[in-house]
Design a protein around this motif. Structure first.
Motif, PDB file in Angstrom:
ATOM      1  N   PHE A  75       0.762  -1.246  -0.144  1.00  0.00           N
ATOM      2  CA  PHE A  75      -0.047  -0.094  -0.011  1.00  0.00           C
ATOM      3  C   PHE A  75       0.892   1.121   0.091  1.00  0.00           C
ATOM      4  O   PHE A  75       0.595   2.332  -0.709  1.00  0.00           O
ATOM      5  CB  PHE A  75      -0.768  -0.057   1.195  1.00  0.00           C
ATOM      6  CG  PHE A  75      -1.674   1.146   1.619  1.00  0.00           C
ATOM      7  CD1 PHE A  75      -2.377   1.750   0.583  1.00  0.00           C
ATOM      8  CD2 PHE A  75      -1.141   1.778   2.910  1.00  0.00           C
ATOM      9  CE1 PHE A  75      -3.060   2.989   0.977  1.00  0.00           C
ATOM     10  CE2 PHE A  75      -1.900   3.056   3.053  1.00  0.00           C
ATOM     11  CZ  PHE A  75      -2.796   3.738   2.310  1.00  0.00           C
TER      12      PHE A  75
ATOM     13  N   LEU B 180       4.801   2.603  -2.269  1.00  0.00           N
ATOM     14  CA  LEU B 180       4.733   3.387  -3.170  1.00  0.00           C
ATOM     15  C   LEU B 180       6.010   4.071  -3.251  1.00  0.00           C
ATOM     16  O   LEU B 180       6.478   4.410  -2.140  1.00  0.00           O
ATOM     17  CB  LEU B 180       3.458   4.320  -2.848  1.00  0.00           C
ATOM     18  CG  LEU B 180       3.058   5.260  -2.495  1.00  0.00           C
ATOM     19  CD1 LEU B 180       2.523   5.825  -2.041  1.00  0.00           C
ATOM     20  CD2 LEU B 180       2.372   6.023  -2.883  1.00  0.00           C
TER      21      LEU B 180
ATOM     22  N   VAL C 234       5.958   6.779  -7.656  1.00  0.00           N
ATOM     23  CA  VAL C 234       5.585   5.683  -6.792  1.00  0.00           C
ATOM     24  C   VAL C 234       7.241   4.888  -6.501  1.00  0.00           C
ATOM     25  O   VAL C 234       7.438   4.495  -5.285  1.00  0.00           O
ATOM     26  CB  VAL C 234       4.712   4.713  -7.501  1.00  0.00           C
ATOM     27  CG1 VAL C 234       5.010   3.186  -6.911  1.00  0.00           C
ATOM     28  CG2 VAL C 234       3.531   5.263  -7.706  1.00  0.00           C
TER      29      VAL C 234
ATOM     30  N   PHE D 173      -0.839  10.669  -1.233  1.00  0.00           N
ATOM     31  CA  PHE D 173      -2.118   9.998  -1.306  1.00  0.00           C
ATOM     32  C   PHE D 173      -3.320  10.983  -1.219  1.00  0.00           C
ATOM     33  O   PHE D 173      -2.939  11.989  -0.303  1.00  0.00           O
ATOM     34  CB  PHE D 173      -2.273   8.919  -0.196  1.00  0.00           C
ATOM     35  CG  PHE D 173      -1.682   7.668  -0.417  1.00  0.00           C
ATOM     36  CD1 PHE D 173      -2.254   6.568  -0.850  1.00  0.00           C
ATOM     37  CD2 PHE D 173      -0.316   7.382  -0.478  1.00  0.00           C
ATOM     38  CE1 PHE D 173      -1.717   5.393  -1.111  1.00  0.00           C
ATOM     39  CE2 PHE D 173       0.357   6.384  -0.903  1.00  0.00           C
ATOM     40  CZ  PHE D 173      -0.342   5.400  -1.242  1.00  0.00           C
TER      41      PHE D 173
ATOM     42  N   THR E  78      -2.666   4.065 -14.022  1.00  0.00           N
ATOM     43  CA  THR E  78      -2.675   2.903 -13.122  1.00  0.00           C
ATOM     44  C   THR E  78      -1.198   2.648 -13.080  1.00  0.00           C
ATOM     45  O   THR E  78      -0.569   1.976 -14.267  1.00  0.00           O
ATOM     46  CB  THR E  78      -3.584   1.744 -13.386  1.00  0.00           C
ATOM     47  OG1 THR E  78      -4.746   2.162 -13.355  1.00  0.00           O
ATOM     48  CG2 THR E  78      -3.099   0.586 -12.406  1.00  0.00           C
TER      49      THR E  78
ATOM     50  N   ASP F 206      -1.613  -2.630  -8.022  1.00  0.00           N
ATOM     51  CA  ASP F 206      -1.687  -1.601  -9.156  1.00  0.00           C
ATOM     52  C   ASP F 206      -1.940  -0.233  -8.017  1.00  0.00           C
ATOM     53  O   ASP F 206      -2.811  -0.562  -7.118  1.00  0.00           O
ATOM     54  CB  ASP F 206      -2.936  -1.774  -9.848  1.00  0.00           C
ATOM     55  CG  ASP F 206      -2.346  -3.081 -10.822  1.00  0.00           C
ATOM     56  OD1 ASP F 206      -1.186  -3.267 -10.861  1.00  0.00           O
ATOM     57  OD2 ASP F 206      -3.214  -3.645 -11.465  1.00  0.00           O
ATOM     58  N   TYR F 207      -1.555   0.905  -8.547  1.00  0.00           N
ATOM     59  CA  TYR F 207      -1.732   2.172  -7.606  1.00  0.00           C
ATOM     60  C   TYR F 207      -2.417   2.945  -8.748  1.00  0.00           C
ATOM     61  O   TYR F 207      -1.961   3.398  -9.929  1.00  0.00           O
ATOM     62  CB  TYR F 207      -0.432   2.827  -7.507  1.00  0.00           C
ATOM     63  CG  TYR F 207       0.301   1.971  -6.549  1.00  0.00           C
ATOM     64  CD1 TYR F 207       0.234   2.397  -5.003  1.00  0.00           C
ATOM     65  CD2 TYR F 207       1.359   1.205  -6.856  1.00  0.00           C
ATOM     66  CE1 TYR F 207       1.201   1.699  -4.218  1.00  0.00           C
ATOM     67  CE2 TYR F 207       2.176   0.349  -5.923  1.00  0.00           C
ATOM     68  CZ  TYR F 207       2.205   0.628  -4.702  1.00  0.00           C
ATOM     69  OH  TYR F 207       2.719   0.001  -3.727  1.00  0.00           O
ATOM     70  N   ARG F 208      -3.863   3.268  -8.542  1.00  0.00           N
ATOM     71  CA  ARG F 208      -4.870   4.058  -9.226  1.00  0.00           C
ATOM     72  C   ARG F 208      -4.547   5.330  -8.817  1.00  0.00           C
ATOM     73  O   ARG F 208      -4.584   5.944  -7.738  1.00  0.00           O
ATOM     74  CB  ARG F 208      -6.294   3.822  -8.948  1.00  0.00           C
ATOM     75  CG  ARG F 208      -6.506   2.292  -9.603  1.00  0.00           C
ATOM     76  CD  ARG F 208      -7.871   1.862  -9.358  1.00  0.00           C
ATOM     77  NE  ARG F 208      -8.347   0.488 -10.186  1.00  0.00           N
ATOM     78  CZ  ARG F 208      -9.301   0.056  -9.878  1.00  0.00           C
ATOM     79  NH1 ARG F 208     -10.281   0.556  -8.739  1.00  0.00           N
ATOM     80  NH2 ARG F 208      -9.734  -1.160 -10.458  1.00  0.00           N
ATOM     81  N   MET F 209      -4.062   5.996  -9.821  1.00  0.00           N
ATOM     82  CA  MET F 209      -3.463   7.670  -9.738  1.00  0.00           C
ATOM     83  C   MET F 209      -4.305   8.877 -10.425  1.00  0.00           C
ATOM     84  O   MET F 209      -4.621   8.145 -11.546  1.00  0.00           O
ATOM     85  CB  MET F 209      -2.013   7.843  -9.848  1.00  0.00           C
ATOM     86  CG  MET F 209      -1.314   6.792  -9.056  1.00  0.00           C
ATOM     87  SD  MET F 209       0.565   6.988  -9.094  1.00  0.00           S
ATOM     88  CE  MET F 209       0.966   8.391  -8.240  1.00  0.00           C
TER      89      MET F 209
ATOM     90  N   VAL G 158      -2.486   8.933  -5.420  1.00  0.00           N
ATOM     91  CA  VAL G 158      -2.891   7.773  -5.473  1.00  0.00           C
ATOM     92  C   VAL G 158      -4.538   7.892  -4.706  1.00  0.00           C
ATOM     93  O   VAL G 158      -4.629   8.497  -3.688  1.00  0.00           O
ATOM     94  CB  VAL G 158      -2.150   6.772  -4.411  1.00  0.00           C
ATOM     95  CG1 VAL G 158      -2.830   5.419  -4.250  1.00  0.00           C
ATOM     96  CG2 VAL G 158      -0.731   6.704  -4.823  1.00  0.00           C
TER      97      VAL G 158
ATOM     98  N   VAL H 179      -5.748   1.348  -4.166  1.00  0.00           N
ATOM     99  CA  VAL H 179      -4.443   0.493  -4.351  1.00  0.00           C
ATOM    100  C   VAL H 179      -5.137  -0.871  -4.653  1.00  0.00           C
ATOM    101  O   VAL H 179      -6.111  -1.306  -3.755  1.00  0.00           O
ATOM    102  CB  VAL H 179      -3.754   0.396  -3.124  1.00  0.00           C
ATOM    103  CG1 VAL H 179      -2.439  -0.612  -3.280  1.00  0.00           C
ATOM    104  CG2 VAL H 179      -3.097   1.678  -2.589  1.00  0.00           C
TER     105      VAL H 179
END
Length: 206
Positions: A11, A14, A34, A71, A135, A151-154, A163, A166
């Motif tokens: 998490f 990053l 990240v 975040f 992502t 995967d980091y959704r940004m 972000v 996650v």
């Protein structure tokens, strides 16, 4: 327990592509952010390991200064509360964001203490649902274990890439909390969820 440790370790550690190459560069920027954040956090953890072992509470400050700026906790909380977000007053929304942020910080910080050299592989970025989203795909590799996709959704905010979710092994962090939050709200209302978050943070300090 092992899976949960990876979830919150991942998490923290990053965009559609245009022929002009502008958004392609943007996806590289998000991935670089990240990676820089992950490497910085691991470096600080290793450098101050002995100090943190003597006083584990120090990890909270490192997390807040290194990771939190990247975040979007308001958007994360809004997604986790789901349809009930609009029913909350401005003051309730503020309390939800603050409470949920502290839950995530404490959960991650405690898990980070067990970091033992897991490798992070950075994969090609994936386009988001909008031009301002991307992502960042990674894998967390533990010795002798199958890599865990993270995967980091940004999204691109005024202050840079943030972000807002996650996804670990195809399971959304926001989506998982949305289910449990909805149950609490149906039973006890918005104030019930606020009280639950407050209690979780209080117990985390014990």
């Amino acid at each position: 327990m092992v899976q949960q440790r990876h979830v919150f370790l991942s998490f923290l550690l990053l965009v559609p592509l245009l022929w002009s190459g502008t958004l392609f560069a943007a996806t590289d920027e998000a991935t670089a952010l990240v990676q820089r954040t992950a490497e910085r956090m691991i470096h600080l953890l290793e450098m101050r390991r002995a100090e943190i072992e003597r006083n584990p509470a120090l990890i909270y400050g490192l997390v807040e200064s290194t990771v939190l700026p990247h975040f979007d906790f308001e958007r994360i909380t809004q997604g986790a509360v789901g349809q009930y977000w609009r029913q909350a007053t401005a003051d309730q929304q503020r309390q939800l964001v603050n409470g949920f942020k502290q839950v995530l910080i404490r959960t991650y910080a405690r898990s980070l203490l067990s970091y033992s050299g897991q490798k992070i592989n950075y994969l090609p970025s994936k386009p988001g649902n909008r031009p301002t989203m991307v992502t960042v795909a990674t894998e967390v590799q533990d010795s002798g274990a199958v890599p865990i996709p993270v995967d980091y959704r940004m999204h691109k905010a005024d202050s840079g890439w943030k972000v807002f979710d996650v996804v670990i092994n195809n399971a959304s962090l926001v989506g998982n909390y949305r289910t449990s939050f909805a149950t609490t709200i149906r039973q006890s209302g918005i104030d019930g969820l606020i009280a639950q978050l407050t209690d979780m943070n209080r117990r985390g300090q014990e």
